[in-house]
Design a protein around this motif. Structure first.
Motif, short mmCIF file in Angstrom:
data_model
loop_
_atom_site.label_atom_id
_atom_site.label_comp_id
_atom_site.label_asym_id
_atom_site.label_seq_id
_atom_site.Cartn_x
_atom_site.Cartn_y
_atom_site.Cartn_z
N ALA A 46 66.09 35.71 26.17
CA ALA A 46 66.94 36.52 26.70
C ALA A 46 66.92 38.15 26.03
O ALA A 46 66.89 39.00 26.66
CB ALA A 46 68.50 36.12 26.58
N LYS B 140 59.67 35.84 36.68
CA LYS B 140 59.73 35.09 35.57
C LYS B 140 60.06 33.76 36.10
O LYS B 140 60.75 33.53 37.24
CB LYS B 140 61.24 35.42 34.90
CG LYS B 140 61.00 36.69 34.16
CD LYS B 140 59.77 36.95 33.09
CE LYS B 140 59.87 38.18 32.70
NZ LYS B 140 58.89 38.52 31.79
N GLU C 163 63.82 39.35 27.46
CA GLU C 163 63.94 40.18 28.75
C GLU C 163 64.74 41.55 28.46
O GLU C 163 64.57 42.36 29.40
CB GLU C 163 64.72 39.36 29.49
CG GLU C 163 63.98 38.27 30.13
CD GLU C 163 64.68 37.27 31.15
OE1 GLU C 163 65.64 37.56 31.36
OE2 GLU C 163 63.88 36.19 31.76
N ASP C 164 65.60 41.44 27.49
CA ASP C 164 66.35 42.68 27.25
C ASP C 164 65.46 43.92 26.92
O ASP C 164 65.41 44.90 27.12
CB ASP C 164 67.49 42.46 26.34
CG ASP C 164 68.69 41.74 26.90
OD1 ASP C 164 68.67 41.51 28.12
OD2 ASP C 164 69.64 41.14 26.03
N LEU D 52 63.39 45.14 29.93
CA LEU D 52 64.44 45.91 30.69
C LEU D 52 64.39 47.29 30.12
O LEU D 52 64.36 48.22 30.83
CB LEU D 52 65.46 45.27 31.10
CG LEU D 52 65.74 44.12 32.00
CD1 LEU D 52 67.00 43.58 32.23
CD2 LEU D 52 65.35 44.85 33.42
N ARG E 40 56.89 41.07 35.71
CA ARG E 40 58.26 41.09 36.14
C ARG E 40 58.70 39.74 36.63
O ARG E 40 59.98 39.43 36.77
CB ARG E 40 58.68 41.97 36.98
CG ARG E 40 58.33 43.48 36.42
CD ARG E 40 58.49 44.62 37.37
NE ARG E 40 58.37 45.73 36.79
CZ ARG E 40 58.47 47.01 37.21
NH1 ARG E 40 59.32 47.11 38.31
NH2 ARG E 40 58.29 48.24 36.78
N LEU F 78 62.50 40.29 37.21
CA LEU F 78 63.37 40.65 36.25
C LEU F 78 64.22 41.86 36.62
O LEU F 78 65.19 41.86 36.20
CB LEU F 78 62.37 41.34 34.89
CG LEU F 78 63.29 41.41 33.70
CD1 LEU F 78 63.85 40.32 33.28
CD2 LEU F 78 62.11 41.74 32.55
N THR G 32 68.42 38.47 35.64
CA THR G 32 67.80 38.17 34.14
C THR G 32 68.45 36.90 33.72
O THR G 32 69.25 36.37 34.59
CB THR G 32 68.67 39.21 33.14
OG1 THR G 32 69.92 39.12 33.29
CG2 THR G 32 67.98 40.71 33.46
#
Length: 129
Positions: free
Chosen positions: A83, A8, A86-87, A90, A6, A50, A54
């Motif tokens: 990105a 970053k 990360e989406d 999540l 988590r 995270l 973001t």
């Protein structure tokens, strides 16, 4: 203790070297964000956890403050890929954990499953060497 999945740490390439210090101050004022300016390289090191922040949020904050990122296609693709990752991460964090199944259960199911390559050789002949 921070979860390494988590936490970053990202490198952002800015368009102008004089923007690195103000951009670092802008991000550093936000709780949960840490930013380090590297003016000679036009880079900004940003770290965050995270679920709290973001990369998309960080980029939107910089864009709304008037800071421009490097417009090279490689930089844009790299940020878009990060990105997206990360989406997905999540989304996976919100999903319930899969039930833990032991290896023995899978091997038992596999042994009872009919396979396409059936060997008609008797067991004692297969073991004979």
């Amino acid at each position: 203790m921070l979860d390494p999945e988590r936490f970053k740490c990202r490198t952002l390439h800015l368009a102008r070297a004089q923007d690195t210090e103000p951009a670092a101050r802008l991000l550093h004022d936000e709780p949960g964000l840490t930013a380090l300016a590297l003016p000679p390289y036009r880079r900004l090191l940003v770290s965050y956890t995270l679920p709290e922040h973001t990369l998309t949020e960080v980029l939107q904050r910089l864009h709304s403050a008037g800071f421009e990122l490097d417009r090279h296609s490689w930089s844009r693709w790299r940020l878009a890929l990060i990105a997206y990752g990360e989406d997905v991460q999540l989304h996976n964090l919100t999903e319930p954990a899969a039930p833990d199944r032991s290896r023995a259960a899978f091997s038992t199911l596999y042994q009872h499953h009919q396979h396409g390559d059936r060997d008609e050789t008797p067991e004692e002949w297969r073991l004979y060497r």
